[in-house]
Design a protein around this motif. Sequence first.
Motif, PDB file in Angstrom:
ATOM      1  N   TRP A  36       1.728 -14.749  39.057  1.00 13.67           N
ATOM      2  CA  TRP A  36       2.098 -14.223  40.037  1.00 13.67           C
ATOM      3  C   TRP A  36       1.283 -15.246  40.902  1.00 13.67           C
ATOM      4  O   TRP A  36       0.186 -14.951  40.744  1.00 13.67           O
ATOM      5  CB  TRP A  36       2.445 -13.527  40.624  1.00 13.67           C
ATOM      6  CG  TRP A  36       3.655 -12.368  39.594  1.00 13.67           C
ATOM      7  CD1 TRP A  36       3.439 -11.958  38.407  1.00 13.67           C
ATOM      8  CD2 TRP A  36       4.770 -12.825  40.657  1.00 13.67           C
ATOM      9  NE1 TRP A  36       5.320 -12.210  37.688  1.00 13.67           N
ATOM     10  CE2 TRP A  36       5.341 -12.275  39.510  1.00 13.67           C
ATOM     11  CE3 TRP A  36       5.244 -13.330  41.415  1.00 13.67           C
ATOM     12  CZ2 TRP A  36       7.339 -12.025  39.625  1.00 13.67           C
ATOM     13  CZ3 TRP A  36       7.051 -13.094  41.758  1.00 13.67           C
ATOM     14  CH2 TRP A  36       7.580 -12.826  41.237  1.00 13.67           C
ATOM     15  N   ARG A  38      -0.002 -15.493  45.515  1.00 15.54           N
ATOM     16  CA  ARG A  38       0.517 -15.105  47.162  1.00 15.54           C
ATOM     17  C   ARG A  38      -0.061 -15.582  47.507  1.00 15.54           C
ATOM     18  O   ARG A  38      -1.024 -16.115  48.014  1.00 15.54           O
ATOM     19  CB  ARG A  38      -0.143 -13.511  47.092  1.00 15.54           C
ATOM     20  CG  ARG A  38      -1.143 -12.584  46.957  1.00 15.54           C
ATOM     21  CD  ARG A  38      -1.053 -11.453  47.066  1.00 15.54           C
ATOM     22  NE  ARG A  38      -2.839 -10.627  47.491  1.00 15.54           N
ATOM     23  CZ  ARG A  38      -3.170  -8.798  46.904  1.00 15.54           C
ATOM     24  NH1 ARG A  38      -2.334  -8.633  46.455  1.00 15.54           N
ATOM     25  NH2 ARG A  38      -4.950  -9.241  46.790  1.00 15.54           N
ATOM     26  N   VAL A  48      -3.010 -14.391  41.424  1.00 19.66           N
ATOM     27  CA  VAL A  48      -2.698 -12.962  41.387  1.00 19.66           C
ATOM     28  C   VAL A  48      -2.624 -12.332  39.584  1.00 19.66           C
ATOM     29  O   VAL A  48      -3.819 -11.383  39.564  1.00 19.66           O
ATOM     30  CB  VAL A  48      -1.582 -11.853  41.860  1.00 19.66           C
ATOM     31  CG1 VAL A  48      -1.072 -10.700  41.787  1.00 19.66           C
ATOM     32  CG2 VAL A  48      -1.120 -12.823  43.109  1.00 19.66           C
ATOM     33  N   TYR A  94       4.975 -13.267  47.794  1.00 20.51           N
ATOM     34  CA  TYR A  94       4.275 -13.522  46.662  1.00 20.51           C
ATOM     35  C   TYR A  94       5.934 -14.505  45.656  1.00 20.51           C
ATOM     36  O   TYR A  94       6.868 -14.555  46.146  1.00 20.51           O
ATOM     37  CB  TYR A  94       4.626 -12.249  45.890  1.00 20.51           C
ATOM     38  CG  TYR A  94       3.982 -11.434  46.312  1.00 20.51           C
ATOM     39  CD1 TYR A  94       3.294 -10.769  45.396  1.00 20.51           C
ATOM     40  CD2 TYR A  94       3.600 -10.330  47.206  1.00 20.51           C
ATOM     41  CE1 TYR A  94       1.715  -9.749  45.580  1.00 20.51           C
ATOM     42  CE2 TYR A  94       2.051  -9.953  47.783  1.00 20.51           C
ATOM     43  CZ  TYR A  94       1.706  -9.831  46.474  1.00 20.51           C
ATOM     44  OH  TYR A  94       0.245  -8.738  46.901  1.00 20.51           O
TER      45      TYR A  94
END
Length: 115
Positions: A36, A38, A48, A94
Amino acid sequence: QVHLVESGGGLVQPGGSLRLSCAASGSSFRIYAMSWYRQAPGKQRELVATISTGDGFADYADSVKGRFTISRDNAKKTLYLQMNSLKPEDTAVYYCNTNPTGDYWGQGTQVTVSS
């Protein structure tokens, strides 16, 4: 073409929780480590969290460690991010992708943490 569709974002108060999903298609999802990312306005995209192919190892940015949990369901080709104890500084779009990143990014899902 690989398709990545993020969902689950929204507006939440500080201290609240959200669960993000990333549906992947067009590739062998289970053989890739997934992450992930962002990006907040005016800032670079940041990493992340990352999860290994076998779901046995996860790594997190210091800013989210202890609050976020990354997981995956290889049968469903879906990546998840459980976000707890959200802070205003978590506000961002995200995105999910392989790690290292592939060529295709989804549209992302907006997370806004505000009271």
